[in-house]
Write a protein that holds these residues in place. Structure first.
Motif, PDB file in Angstrom:
ATOM      1  N   PRO A 180       0.827  -1.212   0.000  1.00 49.43           N
ATOM      2  CA  PRO A 180       0.000   0.000   0.000  1.00 49.43           C
ATOM      3  C   PRO A 180       0.861   1.261   0.000  1.00 49.43           C
ATOM      4  O   PRO A 180       1.933   1.300   0.611  1.00 49.43           O
ATOM      5  CB  PRO A 180      -0.779  -0.096   1.318  1.00 49.43           C
ATOM      6  CG  PRO A 180      -0.604  -1.489   1.819  1.00 49.43           C
ATOM      7  CD  PRO A 180       0.693  -1.975   1.255  1.00 49.43           C
TER       8      PRO A 180
ATOM      9  N   THR B 263      -3.128   5.255   2.044  1.00 46.73           N
ATOM     10  CA  THR B 263      -4.453   4.646   1.920  1.00 46.73           C
ATOM     11  C   THR B 263      -5.331   5.167   3.048  1.00 46.73           C
ATOM     12  O   THR B 263      -4.887   5.225   4.205  1.00 46.73           O
ATOM     13  CB  THR B 263      -4.325   3.096   2.022  1.00 46.73           C
ATOM     14  OG1 THR B 263      -3.260   2.689   1.166  1.00 46.73           O
ATOM     15  CG2 THR B 263      -5.597   2.403   1.621  1.00 46.73           C
TER      16      THR B 263
ATOM     17  N   ILE C 246       1.446  12.388  -5.653  1.00 49.47           N
ATOM     18  CA  ILE C 246       0.784  11.157  -6.122  1.00 49.47           C
ATOM     19  C   ILE C 246       0.215  11.410  -7.516  1.00 49.47           C
ATOM     20  O   ILE C 246      -0.667  12.266  -7.685  1.00 49.47           O
ATOM     21  CB  ILE C 246      -0.364  10.735  -5.160  1.00 49.47           C
ATOM     22  CG1 ILE C 246       0.167  10.607  -3.724  1.00 49.47           C
ATOM     23  CG2 ILE C 246      -1.006   9.430  -5.630  1.00 49.47           C
ATOM     24  CD1 ILE C 246      -0.911  10.351  -2.683  1.00 49.47           C
TER      25      ILE C 246
ATOM     26  N   ILE D 139      -2.019  10.102  -9.375  1.00 46.08           N
ATOM     27  CA  ILE D 139      -3.481  10.119  -9.588  1.00 46.08           C
ATOM     28  C   ILE D 139      -4.148  11.259  -8.813  1.00 46.08           C
ATOM     29  O   ILE D 139      -5.361  11.458  -8.909  1.00 46.08           O
ATOM     30  CB  ILE D 139      -4.169   8.764  -9.258  1.00 46.08           C
ATOM     31  CG1 ILE D 139      -4.032   8.415  -7.764  1.00 46.08           C
ATOM     32  CG2 ILE D 139      -3.667   7.641 -10.155  1.00 46.08           C
ATOM     33  CD1 ILE D 139      -4.939   7.256  -7.320  1.00 46.08           C
TER      34      ILE D 139
ATOM     35  N   ARG E 261      -4.662  11.829  -5.547  1.00 45.80           N
ATOM     36  CA  ARG E 261      -5.476  11.544  -4.354  1.00 45.80           C
ATOM     37  C   ARG E 261      -4.900  10.327  -3.647  1.00 45.80           C
ATOM     38  O   ARG E 261      -4.051   9.606  -4.194  1.00 45.80           O
ATOM     39  CB  ARG E 261      -6.939  11.280  -4.729  1.00 45.80           C
ATOM     40  CG  ARG E 261      -7.112  10.086  -5.658  1.00 45.80           C
ATOM     41  CD  ARG E 261      -8.592   9.737  -5.880  1.00 45.80           C
ATOM     42  NE  ARG E 261      -8.750   8.643  -6.824  1.00 45.80           N
ATOM     43  CZ  ARG E 261      -8.622   7.360  -6.515  1.00 45.80           C
ATOM     44  NH1 ARG E 261      -8.315   6.993  -5.287  1.00 45.80           N
ATOM     45  NH2 ARG E 261      -8.781   6.422  -7.430  1.00 45.80           N
TER      46      ARG E 261
ATOM     47  N   THR F 130      -5.290   6.474  -1.998  1.00 43.15           N
ATOM     48  CA  THR F 130      -5.949   5.226  -2.421  1.00 43.15           C
ATOM     49  C   THR F 130      -6.996   4.862  -1.370  1.00 43.15           C
ATOM     50  O   THR F 130      -6.810   5.144  -0.184  1.00 43.15           O
ATOM     51  CB  THR F 130      -4.884   4.121  -2.525  1.00 43.15           C
ATOM     52  OG1 THR F 130      -3.946   4.496  -3.548  1.00 43.15           O
ATOM     53  CG2 THR F 130      -5.470   2.769  -2.878  1.00 43.15           C
ATOM     54  N   THR F 131      -8.085   4.229  -1.800  1.00 39.05           N
ATOM     55  CA  THR F 131      -9.064   3.745  -0.814  1.00 39.05           C
ATOM     56  C   THR F 131      -8.717   2.293  -0.444  1.00 39.05           C
ATOM     57  O   THR F 131      -8.123   1.570  -1.257  1.00 39.05           O
ATOM     58  CB  THR F 131     -10.508   3.769  -1.367  1.00 39.05           C
ATOM     59  OG1 THR F 131     -10.601   2.812  -2.442  1.00 39.05           O
ATOM     60  CG2 THR F 131     -10.887   5.148  -1.888  1.00 39.05           C
TER      61      THR F 131
ATOM     62  N   GLU G 150      -9.782  -0.171  -3.036  1.00 46.10           N
ATOM     63  CA  GLU G 150      -8.936  -0.325  -4.235  1.00 46.10           C
ATOM     64  C   GLU G 150      -7.786  -1.296  -3.960  1.00 46.10           C
ATOM     65  O   GLU G 150      -7.401  -2.095  -4.814  1.00 46.10           O
ATOM     66  CB  GLU G 150      -8.400   1.044  -4.666  1.00 46.10           C
ATOM     67  CG  GLU G 150      -9.486   1.913  -5.264  1.00 46.10           C
ATOM     68  CD  GLU G 150      -9.033   3.357  -5.499  1.00 46.10           C
ATOM     69  OE1 GLU G 150      -9.357   3.904  -6.567  1.00 46.10           O
ATOM     70  OE2 GLU G 150      -8.372   3.944  -4.624  1.00 46.10           O
ATOM     71  N   THR G 151      -7.234  -1.213  -2.761  1.00 48.89           N
ATOM     72  CA  THR G 151      -6.154  -2.146  -2.391  1.00 48.89           C
ATOM     73  C   THR G 151      -6.715  -3.561  -2.300  1.00 48.89           C
ATOM     74  O   THR G 151      -6.106  -4.529  -2.788  1.00 48.89           O
ATOM     75  CB  THR G 151      -5.545  -1.726  -1.030  1.00 48.89           C
ATOM     76  OG1 THR G 151      -5.307  -0.326  -1.066  1.00 48.89           O
ATOM     77  CG2 THR G 151      -4.245  -2.461  -0.754  1.00 48.89           C
TER      78      THR G 151
ATOM     79  N   VAL H 178       0.220  -0.478  -4.595  1.00 45.13           N
ATOM     80  CA  VAL H 178      -1.106   0.077  -4.918  1.00 45.13           C
ATOM     81  C   VAL H 178      -1.078   1.472  -4.309  1.00 45.13           C
ATOM     82  O   VAL H 178      -1.463   1.678  -3.156  1.00 45.13           O
ATOM     83  CB  VAL H 178      -2.244  -0.786  -4.332  1.00 45.13           C
ATOM     84  CG1 VAL H 178      -3.604  -0.262  -4.805  1.00 45.13           C
ATOM     85  CG2 VAL H 178      -2.082  -2.250  -4.733  1.00 45.13           C
ATOM     86  N   ASP H 179      -0.542   2.413  -5.076  1.00 50.23           N
ATOM     87  CA  ASP H 179      -0.156   3.706  -4.503  1.00 50.23           C
ATOM     88  C   ASP H 179      -0.438   4.884  -5.427  1.00 50.23           C
ATOM     89  O   ASP H 179       0.139   5.959  -5.247  1.00 50.23           O
ATOM     90  CB  ASP H 179       1.334   3.681  -4.142  1.00 50.23           C
ATOM     91  CG  ASP H 179       2.221   3.541  -5.376  1.00 50.23           C
ATOM     92  OD1 ASP H 179       1.678   3.247  -6.465  1.00 50.23           O
ATOM     93  OD2 ASP H 179       3.437   3.743  -5.255  1.00 50.23           O
ATOM     94  N   GLY H 180      -1.290   4.676  -6.419  1.00 50.48           N
ATOM     95  CA  GLY H 180      -1.610   5.774  -7.334  1.00 50.48           C
ATOM     96  C   GLY H 180      -0.416   6.209  -8.177  1.00 50.48           C
ATOM     97  O   GLY H 180      -0.447   7.275  -8.788  1.00 50.48           O
TER      98      GLY H 180
END
Ligand SMILES: NC(=O)c1ccc[n+]([C@@H]2O[C@H](COP(=O)([O-])OP(=O)(O)OC[C@H]3O[C@@H](n4cnc5c(N)ncnc54)[C@H](OP(=O)(O)O)[C@@H]3O)[C@@H](O)[C@H]2O)c1
Length: 262
Positions: free
Chosen positions: A187, A190, A221, A223, A225, A227-228, A231-232, A254-256
């Motif tokens: 992550p 998040t 980042i 993207i 924003r 990450t939720t 999403e992870t 998973v870090d945008g």
């Protein structure tokens, strides 16, 4: 693509909140029977009630504190003596404390190593025979992008994440031939209780507001924003699926897009 986990049993550690909870929900949506694992019984019961059951699943929970290493083996073995099936193991727990690495005590390293790596080792040893019998196993470790690119102020975490990565790669090499894959999900920032706490600490130590701290982090980042947890969890769920049978020994951020290494 086969994402069906009907009939599979998944042990999801650290699942009373955050990434672990989102993972438990996602795996249940794909049909798995979930064993929630954490310390807080009240919260375990609450999450148990929230889990989807549309595919006729039976979900349960197991109370374990990963900081008490000598309690883990008897607890998981007792549980497996009653309910012997295990196809998926999500190794996940609370994140290590922050601070300059030069100031970290030897005990802090040992404690964190035990809570993350040794817990994963004990749990894996307990469930591996069930996975081998089924010819299907998925071991996913929730670590951090600090594994690829050490994060300033998280020296103990960076060190232990590196160890976890080597542990996972060794396991992937040994267990792949049994249909068992071992992978890491890393992550980035998040939106969980952990990030909230870390940002409040950053704000307190810099005289900035939490919103200012967040905006500074978001600037880096791609993207734009955080990450939720959902999403992870989606990436974790894919790695658990039959479709991911050939993904073994990898570490997926998973870090945008924040991690700058290839
Ligand atoms: N969120 C982020 O931005 C971020 C970024 C990079 C890496 N990570 C890493 O990803 C992992 C999960 O993060 P998260 O944000 O989802 O964390 P979180 O919201 O703090 O949740 C941690 C979970 O682990 C359980 N837990 C904590 N200590 C435990 C122990 N000693 N024994 C058993 N269970 C324990 C907690 O439940 P109980 O309190 O009920 O035991 C909780 O369910 C951590 O390793 C974290 O460092 C997170």
């Amino acid at each position: 693509m086969n994402l069906d986990l009907t009939g599979k049993t998944a042990f999801v550690c650290g699942s009373t909140q955050g990434i672990g909870k989102a993972t438990a929900i996602e795996l249940a949506l794909l049909g798995a029977n979930i064993i929630l694992v954490a310390r807080n019984e009240e919260k375990l019961k609450e999450v148990l009630d929230e889990l989807p059951r549309k595919k006729g699943q039976k979900h349960r929970y197991l109370l374990v504190d990963f900081s008490k290493t000598n309690q883990i083996k008897p607890k998981i073995e007792n549980f497996l003596a009653k309910y012997p099936e295990a196809h998926i193991l999500i190794n996940n727990t609370g994140g290590p404390l922050g601070g300059a690495v030069i100031e970290a005590s030897p005990e802090q390293f040992v404690q964190t190593f035990n809570e993350h790596v040794i817990s994963a080792q004990i749990l894996t040893q307990a469930v591996v025979s069930s996975m081998k019998n089924a010819g299907f196993g998925r071991i996913i470790n929730i670590t951090s992008v600090g594994m690829k690119q050490p994060i300033v102020g998280l020296g103990v975490s960076n060190t232990i994440r590196g160890a976890m990565g080597s542990w996972a790669k060794s396991m992937a090499n040994e267990l792949g031939k049994f249909g068992i894959t071992t992978n890491n999900v890393l992550p980035g920032y998040t939106t969980t209780g952990r990030l909230k706490k870390v940002n409040e600490m950053r704000a307190a130590s810099t005289s900035k507001t939490v919103a200012e701290v967040e905006q500074e982090l978001i600037k880096d980042i791609p993207i734009g924003r955080f990450t939720t947890p959902q999403e992870t969890a989606a990436v974790i769920a894919f790695l658990c699926s039959p479709a991911a049978a050939s993904v073994n020994g990898v570490s997926i951020p998973v870090d945008g897009g924040k991690t700058s290494s290839l």
